[in-house]
Design a protein around this motif. Structure first.
Motif, PDB file in Angstrom:
ATOM      1  N   HIS A   8       0.956  -1.123  -0.078  1.00  0.00           N
ATOM      2  CA  HIS A   8       0.024   0.154   0.125  1.00  0.00           C
ATOM      3  C   HIS A   8       0.951   1.065   0.076  1.00  0.00           C
ATOM      4  N   LYS A   9       0.493   2.208  -0.748  1.00  0.00           N
ATOM      5  CA  LYS A   9       1.292   3.398  -0.836  1.00  0.00           C
ATOM      6  C   LYS A   9       0.598   4.362   0.094  1.00  0.00           C
ATOM      7  N   SER A  10       1.547   5.134   0.736  1.00  0.00           N
ATOM      8  CA  SER A  10       1.288   6.055   1.751  1.00  0.00           C
ATOM      9  C   SER A  10       0.492   7.511   0.929  1.00  0.00           C
ATOM     10  N   PRO A  11      -0.320   8.047   1.847  1.00  0.00           N
ATOM     11  CA  PRO A  11      -0.862   9.168   1.146  1.00  0.00           C
ATOM     12  C   PRO A  11       0.140  10.219   0.464  1.00  0.00           C
ATOM     13  N   ALA A  12       1.339  10.504   0.912  1.00  0.00           N
ATOM     14  CA  ALA A  12       2.280  11.132   0.625  1.00  0.00           C
ATOM     15  C   ALA A  12       2.532  10.903  -0.814  1.00  0.00           C
ATOM     16  N   ASP A  13       2.690   9.649  -1.061  1.00  0.00           N
ATOM     17  CA  ASP A  13       3.264   9.138  -2.438  1.00  0.00           C
ATOM     18  C   ASP A  13       2.024   8.949  -3.352  1.00  0.00           C
ATOM     19  N   ILE A  14       0.752   8.854  -3.083  1.00  0.00           N
ATOM     20  CA  ILE A  14      -0.109   8.841  -3.800  1.00  0.00           C
ATOM     21  C   ILE A  14      -0.525  10.190  -4.541  1.00  0.00           C
ATOM     22  N   VAL A  15      -0.234  11.565  -3.537  1.00  0.00           N
ATOM     23  CA  VAL A  15      -0.509  12.522  -3.984  1.00  0.00           C
ATOM     24  C   VAL A  15       0.511  13.072  -4.863  1.00  0.00           C
TER      25      VAL A  15
END
Length: 104
Positions: A8-15
């Motif tokens: 799972h990607k972190s929210p920072a990585d997704i953004v």
């Protein structure tokens, strides 16, 4: 742990990924194949964001991840970028954006 299970990607990585995809999408010189790949990546990122914001049938959304994602979205001004270019994206993407905007 299975080697085929996605991390799972972190929210920072997704953004961060979403912002780079949007940059590719809204460039004027983007080719057809590159544009299709960018829309595919855009849908994947939006689906990941939806999963964080809404959870699944088995798992409730984690408030820490929702807060991180919301903070990253506000900092990066992605919602503004998408809204300004709403007429240039596919209808399916508009549905995801509306849903995410509603949860924010």
């Amino acid at each position: 742990m299975s080697i085929f299970k996605k991390a799972h990607k972190s929210p920072a990585d997704i953004v961060k990924s979403l912002k780079s995809v949007l940059h590719v999408l809204f460039e004027q010189q983007t080719s057809g194949r590159k544009m299709d790949k960018a829309f595919e990546d855009l849908m994947k990122n939006l689906a990941s964001m939806k999963l964080i914001m809404c959870g699944t049938d088995q798992h409730e959304p984690q408030s820490e991840l929702v807060a991180q994602l919301s903070q990253e979205l506000y900092k990066s001004e992605i919602i503004d970028i998408i809204l300004k270019n709403l007429s240039r994206i596919y209808f399916e993407v508009v549905n995801y954006v509306c849903m995410l905007y509603m949860y924010l």
